[in-house]
Design an enzyme around this catalytic site. Structure first.
Site, PDB file in Angstrom:
ATOM      1  N   THR B 130      -8.182 -12.020  20.892  1.00 41.94           N
ATOM      2  CA  THR B 130      -7.106 -11.229  21.495  1.00 41.94           C
ATOM      3  C   THR B 130      -7.642 -10.680  22.814  1.00 41.94           C
ATOM      4  OG1 THR B 130      -7.795  -9.100  20.584  1.00 41.94           O
ATOM      5  CG2 THR B 130      -6.381 -10.470  19.178  1.00 41.94           C
ATOM      6  N   ASP B 131      -6.782 -10.059  23.599  1.00 44.20           N
ATOM      7  CA  ASP B 131      -7.239  -9.506  24.876  1.00 44.20           C
ATOM      8  C   ASP B 131      -8.314  -8.443  24.661  1.00 44.20           C
ATOM      9  OD1 ASP B 131      -5.560 -11.187  26.116  1.00 44.20           O
ATOM     10  OD2 ASP B 131      -4.003  -9.682  26.552  1.00 44.20           O
ATOM     11  N   CYS B 132      -8.151  -7.646  23.588  1.00 44.82           N
ATOM     12  CA  CYS B 132      -9.131  -6.581  23.349  1.00 44.82           C
ATOM     13  C   CYS B 132     -10.335  -7.048  22.537  1.00 44.82           C
ATOM     14  CB  CYS B 132      -8.451  -5.392  22.697  1.00 44.82           C
ATOM     15  SG  CYS B 132      -7.225  -5.848  21.465  1.00 44.82           S
ATOM     16  N   TYR B 133     -10.161  -8.158  21.775  1.00 44.01           N
ATOM     17  CA  TYR B 133     -11.271  -8.723  20.995  1.00 44.01           C
ATOM     18  C   TYR B 133     -11.398 -10.212  21.334  1.00 44.01           C
ATOM     19  CZ  TYR B 133     -11.011  -4.526  18.047  1.00 44.01           C
ATOM     20  OH  TYR B 133     -11.013  -3.244  17.574  1.00 44.01           O
ATOM     21  N   PRO B 134     -12.004 -10.545  22.466  1.00 46.01           N
ATOM     22  CA  PRO B 134     -11.968 -11.926  22.950  1.00 46.01           C
ATOM     23  C   PRO B 134     -12.777 -12.930  22.118  1.00 46.01           C
ATOM     24  CG  PRO B 134     -13.296 -10.548  24.410  1.00 46.01           C
ATOM     25  CD  PRO B 134     -12.667  -9.624  23.417  1.00 46.01           C
TER      26      PRO B 134
END
Ligand code: SF4
Ligand code: SF4
Lengths: 132, 392
Positions: B130-134
């Site tokens: 995800t954007d916060c957990y690449p």
């Protein structure tokens, strides 16, 4: 299934190709552990045999028909007391009474003389503490 | 009304090293010799314990964040799947989950015990990113010391009574109660009988939410009533149920647990479970409490249930006392049948003694329950049905 078999045979059958027959006819994997022939030409053979229980039974019958004394050597079980939790579940399948819980402290006791080598306890033990 | 004691009074004595503590087995003889009243005056705490297989066992773990971080949605610990539906690096691993590579030979219970033993455990985790957990993947090794938190949380432990198992069919059955031999070949049973926690506090006066306990060698607490809590069952005049009734949800600090009080269990043909060691102290608040803890195996009964009947509600072949079960054989229809336990009495005793030592040394105090369990809670089954029509 794996078992130890001890054969003792009189001089006149020492030439029968037993090992060959066991492998070919009964599809057994064998590993000779000890072989000896004495001065009367009487021999004995100790081996590990691996195969289906049925084939093993038949192989024993075949050997006996050949005039060879053949029998299973019952391997004695070992208990790993570091992992055994003394639950007592193995005693449930030990019909010979070789595995018992001590009446005082409920510790597992193994009375080797009573063991008939059925090996039922091995798979039943939940902590896998019994082996051959 | 004779002597009464409060939690505060008992705890004050514990801290001064003056508390009198005995196990739930030792107390039986003391009551026989001195009588209930005298024993109530003299004894402050009675320790109970059990060490049996409890499938509903597992652990919450927090791995800490990698850099860049990952929101783990698929998690494997030594190839055993752990739950990936919590926050980024939280998981719950259940004891009965089996290894993707070794099957029932290695499961969640083994992972938990390997962590407790200080061993390294392989962690593989995957994410869609995800954007916060690449990050999309990790493969690394963890130990209990590398984890932020690690605590056992067991939704159901310490059953108050459990049915003994028999098999009336003509073929052997492989169950979580061990191998049940054909034609009533054996009877297997659980619980530590007179030492078992909920047998000694049958109406849950002192065991409730918040009770301070021994869990696998570390300290823990009763978190809630256990799942399938069934207190409404039929009971005898002492309030002791004849069938599985109360249960406990337990929580405890995995990092301080000791390998000798917890062990993986693999039941042939069934799968993985876990031996869990639980010790619970019972304060002797009054004579009624002393009466409750002084029960003996001859006063405790359970049903013998036929496991060959493939229904949830299995028939009982009758009641049997724990004294009879412990003797090694029982009589059924004129035939003697071998009995064997699954709960380790030896370990249960060790735990009751260890907890006794902790309290005698003043290092463990009692906690009064902050909420009591319901007395009339019963179970519902799972109905197999179609969706309700009017729900669109
Ligand atoms: S079943 Fe295994 S763990 Fe239980 S007493 Fe026997 S050897 Fe020990
Ligand atoms: S091998 Fe058979 S007889 Fe020997 S201890 Fe195990 S169950 Fe008992």
């Amino acid at each position: 299934m794996k078992n130890k078999i001890l054969l003792t045979f009189p001089g006149d059958v020492t030439n029968t190709p037993i090992a060959y027959d066991l492998v070919k006819k009964y599809d057994l994997r064998i590993n000779i552990l000890r072989a000896s022939i004495n001065y009367n030409m009487k021999g004995s053979l100790l081996m590990d045999v691996e195969g289906t229980p049925e084939n093993m039974e038949n192989a024993i019958k075949y050997l006996q028909d050949e005039g060879i004394n053949a029998d299973f050597i019952h391997p004695i079980i070992k208990i790993d007391h570091d992992t055994c939790v003394d639950c007592g579940l193995c005693t449930s399948v030990c019909v010979s009474g070789a595995l018992i819980l001590s009446p005082d402290d409920f510790a597992l006791e193994f009375l080797q003389d009573k063991c008939v080598g059925c090996n039922l306890c091995i798979n039943v033990c939940p902590t896998k503490s019994i082996s051959i | 009304m004779g002597v009464t004691k409060t939690y505060d009074e008992i705890n004050a004595k514990i801290k001064e090293g003056k508390a009198v503590v005995v196990t739930a087995e030792e107390v039986i003889k003391i009551v026989q010799e001195k009588g209930l009243e005298k024993a109530t005056e003299e004894i402050d705490v009675v320790t109970t314990a059990t060490f049996g297989p409890m499938c509903s066992t597992g652990a919450f773990l927090n791995f800490g964040h990698a850099d860049p971080p990952i929101r783990m949605s698929e998690i494997l610990l030594n190839d055993v799947e752990a739950y990936g539906g919590l926050a980024a690096v939280d998981t719950y691993i259940g004891a009965t989950a089996e290894s993707k590579t070794q099957g029932a030979l290695y499961g969640g219970a083994h992972v938990i015990c390997d962590l407790i033993a200080g061993k390294e455990v392989e962690l593989k985790a995957y994410s869609r990113g995800t954007d916060c957990y690449p990050r999309k993947e990790v493969k690394t090794y963890i130990t209990k010391d590398s984890l932020n938190e690690a605590y056992l949380f067991n939704p159901r432990n310490s059953y108050q009574n459990y049915s003994a198992a028999i098999n009336t069919s003509s073929k052997n059955l492989k169950t979580y109660m061990g191998t049940l031999l054909a034609n009533k070949g054996n009877v297997n049973y659980c619980t530590s009988g007179a030492l078992s926690p909920l047998f000694n506090d049958p109406t849950y006066r002192t065991i409730g939410v918040g009770t301070h306990i021994f869990l696998c060698g570390a300290e823990g607490y009763v978190a809630w009533q256990g799942t399938q809590f069934n207190s409404a069952n039929e009971r005898d005049e002492n309030g002791i149920p004849y069938s599985p009734s109360g249960t406990l949800a337990l929580i405890g600090d995995l990092k301080n647990m000791k390998s000798e009080y917890i062990s993986p269990a693999v039941f042939d043909g069934y799968g993985v479970s876990m031996f869990v060691g639980v010790g619970i102290p019972i304060p002797i608040l009054d004579i009624d409490m002393m009466k409750a803890v002084s029960i003996d195996n001859k006063d405790l009964f359970t049903n013998i249930i036929d496991y060959s009947v493939e229904k949830n509600d299995k028939p009982s072949l009758g009641l049997v006392s724990y004294e009879q079960l412990r003797s090694g054989s029982i009589e059924l229809d004129g035939k003697s049948i071998k009995t064997a336990p699954i709960t380790s009495m030896k370990k249960s005793r060790e735990i009751a003694n260890e907890l006794k030592d902790w309290i005698l040394k003043g290092s463990f105090v009692l906690q009064e329950p902050i909420k009591l369990f319901p007395q009339k809670s019963s179970l519902t089954g799972l109905e197999i049905r179609e969706a309700t029509k009017d729900e669109k």
